[in-house]
Design an enzyme around this catalytic site. Structure first.
Site, PDB file in Angstrom:
ATOM      1  N   GLU A  48       0.821  -1.207   0.000  1.00  0.00           N
ATOM      2  CA  GLU A  48       0.000   0.000   0.000  1.00  0.00           C
ATOM      3  C   GLU A  48       0.861   1.266   0.000  1.00  0.00           C
ATOM      4  O   GLU A  48       0.540   2.253  -0.663  1.00  0.00           O
ATOM      5  CB  GLU A  48      -0.949   0.000   1.196  1.00  0.00           C
ATOM      6  CG  GLU A  48      -2.066  -1.025   1.116  1.00  0.00           C
ATOM      7  CD  GLU A  48      -2.997  -0.786  -0.056  1.00  0.00           C
ATOM      8  OE1 GLU A  48      -3.240   0.392  -0.409  1.00  0.00           O
ATOM      9  OE2 GLU A  48      -3.496  -1.775  -0.629  1.00  0.00           O
ATOM     10  N   CYS A 203     -12.104   2.275 -15.340  1.00  0.00           N
ATOM     11  CA  CYS A 203     -12.449   3.686 -15.198  1.00  0.00           C
ATOM     12  C   CYS A 203     -11.181   4.519 -15.090  1.00  0.00           C
ATOM     13  O   CYS A 203     -10.943   5.229 -14.111  1.00  0.00           O
ATOM     14  CB  CYS A 203     -13.334   3.873 -13.958  1.00  0.00           C
ATOM     15  SG  CYS A 203     -14.204   5.465 -13.922  1.00  0.00           S
ATOM     16  N   CYS A 210     -15.604   2.007 -21.027  1.00  0.00           N
ATOM     17  CA  CYS A 210     -16.994   2.009 -20.601  1.00  0.00           C
ATOM     18  C   CYS A 210     -17.772   0.807 -21.137  1.00  0.00           C
ATOM     19  O   CYS A 210     -18.737   0.349 -20.505  1.00  0.00           O
ATOM     20  CB  CYS A 210     -17.674   3.304 -21.043  1.00  0.00           C
ATOM     21  SG  CYS A 210     -16.926   4.799 -20.349  1.00  0.00           S
ATOM     22  N   CYS A 213     -17.598  -1.901 -18.585  1.00  0.00           N
ATOM     23  CA  CYS A 213     -17.824  -1.508 -17.197  1.00  0.00           C
ATOM     24  C   CYS A 213     -19.217  -1.912 -16.729  1.00  0.00           C
ATOM     25  O   CYS A 213     -20.224  -1.572 -17.371  1.00  0.00           O
ATOM     26  CB  CYS A 213     -17.647   0.000 -17.044  1.00  0.00           C
ATOM     27  SG  CYS A 213     -17.876   0.562 -15.340  1.00  0.00           S
ATOM     28  N   CYS A 219     -24.110   4.896 -14.740  1.00  0.00           N
ATOM     29  CA  CYS A 219     -23.048   5.891 -14.643  1.00  0.00           C
ATOM     30  C   CYS A 219     -23.510   7.238 -15.209  1.00  0.00           C
ATOM     31  O   CYS A 219     -23.816   7.355 -16.402  1.00  0.00           O
ATOM     32  CB  CYS A 219     -21.803   5.415 -15.389  1.00  0.00           C
ATOM     33  SG  CYS A 219     -20.448   6.618 -15.377  1.00  0.00           S
TER      34      CYS A 219
END
Length: 377
Positions: A48, A203, A210, A213, A219
């Protein structure tokens, strides 16, 4: 549950979002990254921190090499900070490496070498903010906590049509409330990974996919033709430019290096001695008769004198390096000495053999410059 969170859930609760996201992640998300499929908080924390402001493809190699040198928290905490910086060299944003070392030492000292699973306690450790703490807690112990990195902001801004700049305080607070309200009751690991994966693979900032997605039907950005406009970008400011004259002082197959202060640009790393630091480039109304990246013979002689008698100097090609907040033009001067002067012990300077450059804790542009120099010597 606090009143703020209750209010957020009333406004933003949307269980279909998390259900759709988790179903997509299980089938199409990333499942084989080196730091996945583990509950080891050390492995998750390290990934992370490395992934802050750095793409997965750039991190994987560093992550694996870092673990070879520091396989566990104890070995990292016990290591000299110079060793940590050397392993981090080239990954950029070096404050992360210094905080990584400090964090490891605090976890050993305060928690017996075991990361706490409370996001609030995690966020109090060096280099771990609210979002990173939530990710570590979710992946290592299944704690329900919301993340809010750049990928998440982009996904939420597009899906829900957030048309104000996400870095603005009111907008960011609203997005945090929404992120808290969207948390599923079960499957936080899949949900959190799904947010990361969707932002990184579908995204994306430019040319979002798209067509593949699962959020496309709902959206707002897609259905109003605003995927290129959302999220709203921060108003641009002209990037300032600075210059620095750096000295490549060579003697006997070794180069003189200076350890930089622990804070600031390239903090704690070895670098080349500089004539006057990073100086702002004059504006167009400045004195155009003087090359800002040029040094006079007298300036070079005075700068080199503490290290020995200068035999010759040669100006090399200017190197440009772009930081997040300014552009630096480096003018390197290759200096050879007629005779090296003995330096006092415990100084910030060290003579490093050119053959050892590959393992030194150097900023990426300086290491590249020196390796090219070593190849021509």
């Amino acid at each position: 549950m606090t009143l703020a969170v209750e209010f957020a859930r009333d406004d933003f609760h949307d269980p279909d979002f998390s259900a759709t996201l988790m179903a997509w992640q299980k089938q199409h998300g990333r499942h084989t990254l080196p730091w996945q499929n583990t509950r080891d908080a050390y492995l998750i924390w390290l990934s992370e921190i490395m992934l802050q402001q750095t793409q997965v493809s750039a991190v994987i190699g560093y992550y694996q090499r870092f673990l070879t040198r520091f396989p566990d928290l104890a070995s990292l905490a016990a290591a000299p900070v110079e060793d940590v910086m050397a392993q981090w060299s080239g990954l950029g944003y070096y404050t992360r490496a210094r905080n990584l070392h400090k964090c490891a030492q605090r976890v050993v000292a305060e928690y017996g070498g075991v990361f706490p699973n409370d996001p609030v306690l995690l966020a109090d450790l060096p280099g771990i903010g609210r979002s990173t703490a939530a990710a570590i807690a979710a992946f290592s112990s299944g704690r329900r906590a919301a993340i809010m990195d750049g990928n998440v902001k982009r996904v939420l801004a597009r899906v829900y049509g957030v048309d104000t700049y996400p870095g603005e305080r009111k907008t960011e607070e609203m997005m945090w409330r929404r992120a808290e309200a969207l948390l599923p009751e079960q499957g936080i690991e899949s949900y959190t990974q799904g947010l990361m994966d969707m932002g990184a693979t579908l995204c994306t900032r430019s040319k979002p996919d798209c067509a593949r997605c699962p959020m496309q039907p709902r959206c707002v950005a897609y259905n109003t033709g605003r995927t290129a406009e959302l999220p709203v970008r921060k108003p641009k400011k002209a990037s300032p430019e600075k210059h620095a004259i750096m000295l490549l002082i060579i003697d006997g197959g070794a180069v003189l290096l200076e350890q930089r202060p622990p804070t600031g640009i390239w903090g704690g790393l070895l670098s080349l001695p500089e004539l006057a630091g990073h100086v702002a480039v004059p504006d167009e109304d400045g004195d155009e008769s003087k090359d800002a990246n040029a040094a006079t013979d007298d300036e070079l002689l005075r700068a080199v004198e503490p290290f020995g008698a200068m035999e010759s100097s040669e100006r090399l090609n200017t190197v440009t390096h772009v930081f997040t907040h300014y552009k630096l033009h480096i003018a390197p001067y290759r200096i050879t000495l007629a005779q090296r002067r003995m330096m006092a012990a415990q100084t910030a300077y060290v003579w490093l053999p050119l053959a050892q450059l590959g393992d030194a804790a150097l900023p990426a542009p300086i290491k590249k410059l020196l390796l090219e120099l070593a190849g021509s010597v």
